[in-house]
Design a protein around this motif. Structure first.
Motif, PDB file in Angstrom:
ATOM      1  N   THR A  42       1.039  -1.076  -0.052  1.00 54.10           N
ATOM      2  CA  THR A  42      -0.538   0.488   0.000  1.00 54.10           C
ATOM      3  C   THR A  42       0.771   1.081  -0.091  1.00 54.10           C
ATOM      4  N   VAL A  43       1.938   1.139   0.844  1.00 54.02           N
ATOM      5  CA  VAL A  43       2.788   2.351   0.766  1.00 54.02           C
ATOM      6  C   VAL A  43       3.631   2.505  -0.296  1.00 54.02           C
ATOM      7  N   ALA A  44       3.812   1.519  -0.940  1.00 52.61           N
ATOM      8  CA  ALA A  44       4.698   1.847  -2.255  1.00 52.61           C
ATOM      9  C   ALA A  44       4.018   2.147  -3.026  1.00 52.61           C
ATOM     10  N   ALA A  45       1.821   1.985  -3.272  1.00 53.56           N
ATOM     11  CA  ALA A  45       1.597   2.321  -4.364  1.00 53.56           C
ATOM     12  C   ALA A  45       1.302   4.003  -4.064  1.00 53.56           C
ATOM     13  N   ALA A  46       1.571   4.021  -2.966  1.00 50.30           N
ATOM     14  CA  ALA A  46       1.276   4.850  -2.545  1.00 50.30           C
ATOM     15  C   ALA A  46       1.507   6.583  -3.208  1.00 50.30           C
ATOM     16  N   PRO A  47       1.413   7.634  -4.453  1.00 51.35           N
ATOM     17  CA  PRO A  47       1.260   8.928  -5.334  1.00 51.35           C
ATOM     18  C   PRO A  47       2.202   9.790  -4.345  1.00 51.35           C
ATOM     19  N   SER A  48       2.345   9.355  -3.160  1.00 51.91           N
ATOM     20  CA  SER A  48       2.692  10.531  -2.321  1.00 51.91           C
ATOM     21  C   SER A  48       4.018  10.248  -2.639  1.00 51.91           C
ATOM     22  N   VAL A  49       4.696   8.488  -1.730  1.00 51.19           N
ATOM     23  CA  VAL A  49       5.628   8.148  -1.998  1.00 51.19           C
ATOM     24  C   VAL A  49       6.573   7.843  -2.600  1.00 51.19           C
ATOM     25  N   ILE A  50       5.696   7.582  -4.322  1.00 52.13           N
ATOM     26  CA  ILE A  50       6.546   7.341  -6.054  1.00 52.13           C
ATOM     27  C   ILE A  50       6.745   8.742  -5.766  1.00 52.13           C
ATOM     28  N   GLU A  51       5.791   9.934  -5.805  1.00 52.49           N
ATOM     29  CA  GLU A  51       6.448  11.415  -6.046  1.00 52.49           C
ATOM     30  C   GLU A  51       7.939  12.144  -5.080  1.00 52.49           C
ATOM     31  N   GLY A  52       8.212  11.480  -3.919  1.00 54.66           N
ATOM     32  CA  GLY A  52       8.751  11.551  -2.923  1.00 54.66           C
ATOM     33  C   GLY A  52      10.223  10.590  -3.202  1.00 54.66           C
ATOM     34  N   VAL A  53       9.851   9.479  -3.715  1.00 56.46           N
ATOM     35  CA  VAL A  53      11.437   8.685  -4.064  1.00 56.46           C
ATOM     36  C   VAL A  53      11.983   9.472  -5.436  1.00 56.46           C
ATOM     37  N   GLN A  54      10.796   9.734  -6.142  1.00 57.99           N
ATOM     38  CA  GLN A  54      11.157  10.376  -7.831  1.00 57.99           C
ATOM     39  C   GLN A  54      12.078  11.538  -7.302  1.00 57.99           C
ATOM     40  N   GLN A  55      11.566  12.403  -6.755  1.00 62.23           N
ATOM     41  CA  GLN A  55      12.380  13.379  -6.584  1.00 62.23           C
ATOM     42  C   GLN A  55      14.023  13.583  -5.198  1.00 62.23           C
ATOM     43  N   ARG A  56      13.683  12.459  -4.528  1.00 62.05           N
ATOM     44  CA  ARG A  56      14.419  11.766  -3.353  1.00 62.05           C
ATOM     45  C   ARG A  56      14.136  13.098  -2.070  1.00 62.05           C
ATOM     46  N   ASP A  57      12.786  13.243  -2.302  1.00 64.22           N
ATOM     47  CA  ASP A  57      12.474  14.626  -0.977  1.00 64.22           C
ATOM     48  C   ASP A  57      12.894  13.463  -0.281  1.00 64.22           C
ATOM     49  N   ILE A  58      14.015  13.834   0.789  1.00 65.09           N
ATOM     50  CA  ILE A  58      13.744  12.890   2.249  1.00 65.09           C
ATOM     51  C   ILE A  58      12.934  13.606   3.478  1.00 65.09           C
ATOM     52  N   ASP A  59      13.204  14.779   3.720  1.00 65.09           N
ATOM     53  CA  ASP A  59      12.104  15.198   4.659  1.00 65.09           C
ATOM     54  C   ASP A  59      10.276  14.916   4.149  1.00 65.09           C
ATOM     55  N   GLU A  60      10.170  14.324   3.165  1.00 61.48           N
ATOM     56  CA  GLU A  60       8.141  14.532   2.872  1.00 61.48           C
ATOM     57  C   GLU A  60       8.391  12.729   3.671  1.00 61.48           C
ATOM     58  N   LEU A  61       9.263  12.135   2.516  1.00 60.90           N
ATOM     59  CA  LEU A  61       9.623  11.320   3.124  1.00 60.90           C
ATOM     60  C   LEU A  61       9.281  10.460   3.948  1.00 60.90           C
ATOM     61  N   ASN A  62      10.216  10.495   4.840  1.00 59.05           N
ATOM     62  CA  ASN A  62      10.467  10.779   6.883  1.00 59.05           C
ATOM     63  C   ASN A  62       8.566  11.048   7.097  1.00 59.05           C
ATOM     64  N   ARG A  63       8.228  12.204   6.713  1.00 61.56           N
ATOM     65  CA  ARG A  63       6.793  12.602   7.700  1.00 61.56           C
ATOM     66  C   ARG A  63       6.458  11.780   6.908  1.00 61.56           C
ATOM     67  N   LEU A  64       6.146  10.748   6.192  1.00 64.04           N
ATOM     68  CA  LEU A  64       5.249  10.312   5.760  1.00 64.04           C
ATOM     69  C   LEU A  64       4.927   9.277   6.323  1.00 64.04           C
ATOM     70  N   ALA A  65       6.304   8.325   6.565  1.00 63.14           N
ATOM     71  CA  ALA A  65       6.714   7.632   6.398  1.00 63.14           C
ATOM     72  C   ALA A  65       6.279   7.675   8.483  1.00 63.14           C
ATOM     73  N   THR A  66       6.767   8.335   8.791  1.00 64.21           N
ATOM     74  CA  THR A  66       6.349   8.772  11.303  1.00 64.21           C
ATOM     75  C   THR A  66       4.933   8.511  10.613  1.00 64.21           C
ATOM     76  N   ARG A  67       3.804   8.807   9.880  1.00 58.44           N
ATOM     77  CA  ARG A  67       2.566   9.208   8.764  1.00 58.44           C
ATOM     78  C   ARG A  67       1.921   7.381   9.438  1.00 58.44           C
ATOM     79  N   MET A  68       2.488   6.643   8.644  1.00 60.64           N
ATOM     80  CA  MET A  68       2.027   5.898   8.178  1.00 60.64           C
ATOM     81  C   MET A  68       2.230   4.607   8.918  1.00 60.64           C
ATOM     82  N   THR A  69       3.289   5.157  10.013  1.00 63.24           N
ATOM     83  CA  THR A  69       3.592   4.136  10.982  1.00 63.24           C
ATOM     84  C   THR A  69       3.355   3.924  11.924  1.00 63.24           C
ATOM     85  N   LEU A  70       2.588   5.471  12.573  1.00 65.87           N
ATOM     86  CA  LEU A  70       1.501   5.233  13.608  1.00 65.87           C
ATOM     87  C   LEU A  70       0.187   4.437  13.549  1.00 65.87           C
ATOM     88  N   THR A  71      -0.079   5.321  11.567  1.00 63.73           N
ATOM     89  CA  THR A  71      -1.679   4.509  11.267  1.00 63.73           C
ATOM     90  C   THR A  71      -1.961   3.031  11.543  1.00 63.73           C
TER      91      THR A  71
END
Length: 529
Positions: A42-71
């Protein structure tokens, strides 16, 4: 018994508990692994994650990872690029390092093969069940990153401990209940065997078996389901069953289809000294229901062949018949030889030749008729003997030339059929001789056409009153004077009752009677008693 049942119950309960605990643990780990795999996909298919990996946006990816970890209540969610370099990790100093530090190269299989999978491994955050899935560029279809979602083994162990407490509590309670049930069963069992010890039971069983085998009557017992539980050797011998045949556990109707034990089981009414046919043998049977309180739990039957005196008497009667036949033939041929000798002495050669030719012709005609119409040697021999007996009495036994008896069922006992037929012919000869004297004729016709064997015996006697036609088949009833009569027709009726046949008695116009015997060819038409 209490110790045995308690130990068996304990072993069974413990084995079930261990298996249930193992199965529970294995199932929970499998469920947690599947959950990690589903979240990683599910996380790998999320558009925000795909975009963050493409742009190597570390801050955004860590924020998304933290939120999804808690969820998802996960231990961690780690995101890496297509080289396996961490872009998001719960520990900041791990970002920028290779994911192979924890999992080794096998942990990057999702990048190499594009395959999502589940693994159990120990990393920087402890041992966990991990689900790994590749991050795929939706436009090009290329693998651009990897997502790893982990659930700590400690979480699974906590759940297992919580369920295990309930499980083993139930196991312990089950063990206690099993021991209590064992005590109850042991008490009831002891009361059921009247407080006897095993050695006493064994001794009583041996005594019972010796007593059973010493009885000279056949004994068979069935339970409430109609299954044979007890029998003795005499029963096998009396019924003509192979002594090595195991009867215990077989349904009574499989061994004795004609048995009436089930009817006694249903009615509960005992049956004493009844004459029946079992396996083509005439028996005297006693049947007694076995009761436990008010319930009928089985039936015991004892039986024996009819009085041995009757058997010996029947054998002597047959021997006497054979002797009479031989005597009549000897007497008749002696007279014929004397006559022929006299004709030769007075030089009446033509008359002697005519007498010889007539004698030979009559016997040859009868023999040819019997060979063609009655191929069974036992029946043909009986008829030939009765023919000679009639001639000795000054009578004539005429066998219809259209008679035919070739289709006799193989299971029909020839000796019994001959006995019945012989009784009818003897009665006809005696009635004819007493009424007409010498020169009387007894006629016999036979046919096996259709579904029955039919024998018709016609005499020239005085006839039988209508009110006596049924009584003559009763034991001891006869139209002849003397106490020794009244058994032949009774045996005929018993034979017919067993084989499902019938007999009719008719008066002929003028004088005489006709007895017509019907025997079905098929066994299903027979009336076993």
């Amino acid at each position: 018994m209490i110790l045995t049942l308690g130990c068996v119950s304990a072993v069974q309960t413990i084995l079930i508990g261990v298996f249930a605990g193992y199965y529970l643990s294995d199932s929970l780990f499998d469920e947690i692994g599947q959950r990690a795999l589903m979240v990683s996909k599910t996380v790998a298919a999320a558009p925000s994650v795909i975009e963050g990996v493409q742009q190597r946006d570390i801050d955004e990816l860590n924020r998304l990872a933290t939120r999804m970890t808690l969820t998802n209540e996960a231990l961690f969610i780690v995101i890496g690029d297509h080289y396996g370099i961490r872009l998001a990790h719960p520990t900041a100093d791990r970002i920028g390092r290779s994911m192979a530090d924890d999992d080794g190269d096998w942990g990057l299989r999702a990048l190499k093969e594009g395959e999502a999978y589940v693994a159990r491994a120990k990393g920087s955050l402890g041992e966990s069940m991990r689900g790994k899935a590749p991050v795929i560029d939706p436009d090009s279809g290329d693998i651009i990153g990897i997502v790893s979602v982990g659930y700590g083994v400690d979480q699974v162990d906590a759940i297992i401990k919580r369920y295990s407490f309930v499980l083993y509590s139930v196991v312990g309670l089950t063990l206690l209940v099993s021991i209590f049930i064992a005590m109850v069963i042991a008490g009831r069992f002891k009361r059921a065997i009247f407080g006897l010890e095993p050695e006493e039971i064994a001794r009583l069983f041996q005594e019972r078996d010796a007593t059973l085998q010493s009885v000279r009557e056949g004994i068979i017992a069935i339970n409430r389901d109609g299954v044979i539980t007890t029998f003795n050797r005499t029963a096998l011998e009396t019924l003509g069953i192979d002594p090595e045949t195991p009867l215990s556990g077989k349904p009574i109707l499989d061994v004795l289809p004609e048995s009436d034990l089930l009817s006694v089981l249903e009615s509960g009414v005992p049956d004493f000294d009844r004459e029946v046919w079992l396996r083509n043998r005439q028996m005297i049977v006693n049947r007694l229901p076995v009761r436990q309180g008010t319930d009928i739990i089985g039936v015991v039957a004892s039986f024996r062949l009819r009085d041995e005196v009757d058997q010996v008497s029947r054998q002597l009667t047959r021997i006497q018949q054979y002797a009479d036949t031989l005597r009549s033939q000897t007497h008749e041929y002696s007279n014929k030889l004397h006559t022929i000798a006299g004709l030769i002495q007075i030089e009446a050669y033509d008359d002697a030749l005519n007498l010889i030719g007539s004698e030979v012709s009559d016997h040859q005609a009868l023999i040819h008729l019997l060979l063609d119409a009655v191929p069974d040697p036992v029946i043909a021999g009986c008829l030939l003997g009765k023919y000679n007996r009639a001639r000795e009495m000054g009578l004539r036994l005429h066998i219809d030339s259209e008679s035919r008896m070739t289709d006799i069922p193989p299971d029909l006992p020839r000796d019994q059929l001959v006995s019945v037929l012989g009784n009818l012919i003897d009665n006809a000869l005696e009635a004819t001789r007493q009424h007409t004297g010498a020169g009387g004729i007894v006629q016999l016709s036979m046919t096996d056409l259709g579904h029955e064997l039919i024998f018709e015996v016609q005499d020239q006697g005085p006839g039988i009153p209508e009110d006596a036609r049924q009584r003559i088949f009763e034991k001891g009833v006869s139209t002849k004077p003397g106490a020794e009569h009244g058994y032949g027709l009774h045996l005929v009726r018993q034979f017919l009752n067993h084989w499902g046949g019938s007999i009719t008695v008719d008066d002929l116009p003028g004088e005489g009677s006709r007895f017509t015997l019907y025997l079905p060819k098929k066994a299903k038409g027979r009336n076993h008693q």
